[in-house]
Motif scaffolding. Sequence first.
Motif, PDB file in Angstrom:
ATOM      1  N   ASN A 192       0.794  -1.140  -0.060  1.00 31.52           N
ATOM      2  CA  ASN A 192       0.233   0.093   0.121  1.00 31.52           C
ATOM      3  C   ASN A 192       0.950   1.338   0.081  1.00 31.52           C
ATOM      4  OD1 ASN A 192      -1.901   1.926   0.428  1.00 31.52           O
ATOM      5  ND2 ASN A 192      -3.085   0.862   1.888  1.00 31.52           N
ATOM      6  N   ILE A 193       1.078   1.540  -1.223  1.00 31.35           N
ATOM      7  CA  ILE A 193       2.049   2.848  -1.264  1.00 31.35           C
ATOM      8  C   ILE A 193       1.368   4.062  -2.174  1.00 31.35           C
ATOM      9  CG2 ILE A 193       4.265   3.778  -2.273  1.00 31.35           C
ATOM     10  CD1 ILE A 193       5.252   0.750  -2.360  1.00 31.35           C
ATOM     11  N   LYS A 194       1.396   5.210  -1.605  1.00 28.66           N
ATOM     12  CA  LYS A 194       0.750   6.112  -2.259  1.00 28.66           C
ATOM     13  C   LYS A 194       2.095   7.317  -2.647  1.00 28.66           C
ATOM     14  CE  LYS A 194      -3.858   5.572  -0.368  1.00 28.66           C
ATOM     15  NZ  LYS A 194      -4.937   6.192   0.372  1.00 28.66           N
ATOM     16  N   ILE A 195       1.920   7.621  -3.896  1.00 25.67           N
ATOM     17  CA  ILE A 195       2.941   8.893  -4.502  1.00 25.67           C
ATOM     18  C   ILE A 195       2.500   9.822  -4.845  1.00 25.67           C
ATOM     19  CG2 ILE A 195       4.543   6.825  -5.224  1.00 25.67           C
ATOM     20  CD1 ILE A 195       3.714   7.742  -7.802  1.00 25.67           C
ATOM     21  N   LYS A 196       3.109  10.876  -4.685  1.00 27.93           N
ATOM     22  CA  LYS A 196       2.439  12.468  -4.926  1.00 27.93           C
ATOM     23  C   LYS A 196       2.098  12.324  -6.646  1.00 27.93           C
ATOM     24  CE  LYS A 196       3.720  17.347  -5.363  1.00 27.93           C
ATOM     25  NZ  LYS A 196       4.661  18.203  -5.225  1.00 27.93           N
ATOM     26  N   ASP A 197       3.129  12.087  -7.504  1.00 29.10           N
ATOM     27  CA  ASP A 197       2.783  11.692  -8.927  1.00 29.10           C
ATOM     28  C   ASP A 197       3.725  11.260  -9.339  1.00 29.10           C
ATOM     29  OD1 ASP A 197       4.290  13.815 -10.211  1.00 29.10           O
ATOM     30  OD2 ASP A 197       2.925  15.175  -8.907  1.00 29.10           O
ATOM     31  N   GLU A 198       3.658  10.594 -10.783  1.00 32.53           N
ATOM     32  CA  GLU A 198       4.973   9.970 -11.548  1.00 32.53           C
ATOM     33  C   GLU A 198       6.104  10.978 -11.637  1.00 32.53           C
ATOM     34  OE1 GLU A 198       3.604   7.709 -14.870  1.00 32.53           O
ATOM     35  OE2 GLU A 198       1.997   6.652 -13.866  1.00 32.53           O
ATOM     36  N   LYS A 199       5.874  12.252 -11.624  1.00 30.90           N
ATOM     37  CA  LYS A 199       7.059  12.949 -11.987  1.00 30.90           C
ATOM     38  C   LYS A 199       7.581  13.416 -10.676  1.00 30.90           C
ATOM     39  CE  LYS A 199       5.730  15.070 -16.584  1.00 30.90           C
ATOM     40  NZ  LYS A 199       5.311  16.111 -17.269  1.00 30.90           N
ATOM     41  N   HIS A 200       6.943  13.495  -9.770  1.00 32.59           N
ATOM     42  CA  HIS A 200       7.515  13.957  -8.220  1.00 32.59           C
ATOM     43  C   HIS A 200       7.023  12.764  -7.292  1.00 32.59           C
ATOM     44  CE1 HIS A 200       7.268  17.615 -10.567  1.00 32.59           C
ATOM     45  NE2 HIS A 200       8.455  17.926  -9.618  1.00 32.59           N
ATOM     46  N   ILE A 201       7.768  11.689  -7.075  1.00 35.44           N
ATOM     47  CA  ILE A 201       7.396  10.400  -6.280  1.00 35.44           C
ATOM     48  C   ILE A 201       7.058  10.883  -4.981  1.00 35.44           C
ATOM     49  CG2 ILE A 201       8.142   8.033  -5.612  1.00 35.44           C
ATOM     50  CD1 ILE A 201       7.233   8.447  -8.378  1.00 35.44           C
ATOM     51  N   PHE A 202       8.186  11.815  -4.259  1.00 34.28           N
ATOM     52  CA  PHE A 202       8.203  12.007  -2.984  1.00 34.28           C
ATOM     53  C   PHE A 202       7.401  13.452  -2.899  1.00 34.28           C
ATOM     54  CE2 PHE A 202      11.779   9.375  -3.915  1.00 34.28           C
ATOM     55  CZ  PHE A 202      11.387   8.366  -2.813  1.00 34.28           C
TER      56      PHE A 202
END
Length: 234
Positions: A44-54
């Motif tokens: 269960n991992i949620k990222i900011k978006d594909e260009k800004h993972i963190f």
Amino acid sequence: MDIHPHMFASMVAEGRIDELLASERMNERPILPLINALKFLGANIKIKDEKHIFPLTIQGKELVANKQIIFEDNLTSQIISSLILLSPRIKGFMKLVLPQNQVSSPYIKMTIDLARQFGAIIEEGDNYIVCSESRYKFHKTEVEIDYSALCFVYCFVCVGKKENVRVNKLKTSTLQGDSVAKEMFEALGLEFSEEEDFTILSYNEELAKQNKELSFDLKDTPDIFPALATAAYV
């Protein structure tokens, strides 16, 4: 912070992170394929978006496989190694299908061999790896000299035209693919002589002059490139 893919995968397995922050440089690392693979296994991992993972968030959850993960494109060996190191903690089995021309394959092979030494159950095929649920049993072991780092000592001797530089005796049998650097630097004039407890490195200019044109294939050993290129230029 900067974080190695191996460490990241371990953190996911432990479920120790609520929110992970990182520097802008870390956002440039090719970590998204690892995140997608872990999510495919149930993480269960949620990222900011594909260009800004963190920043990303992780909620601890048991990873379950009994499935295969197909990598159609070549990825850094660190991602494959991360999943291999994590595999004993994954319920069931996991089959990793790799491209036929997977780069840096010696690093993956080294990971498999080391994991097996501590109890991991892993089978290999031409372009696939099958990891079964198991349990690590750690024991005392000796860590070899890091040949990737040793290349910079080789470079130092060549560039500085040094003599009688001593390093711990180098093993002729090693898991490390980068050990092939010995032959490469010999072509640049580096001489090796073995003593009882150490290896002596010296630069031989006459030996270097014998090789006017050299060609090296670094597809499997890219970490050698910076030191080798510097020594070759000089």
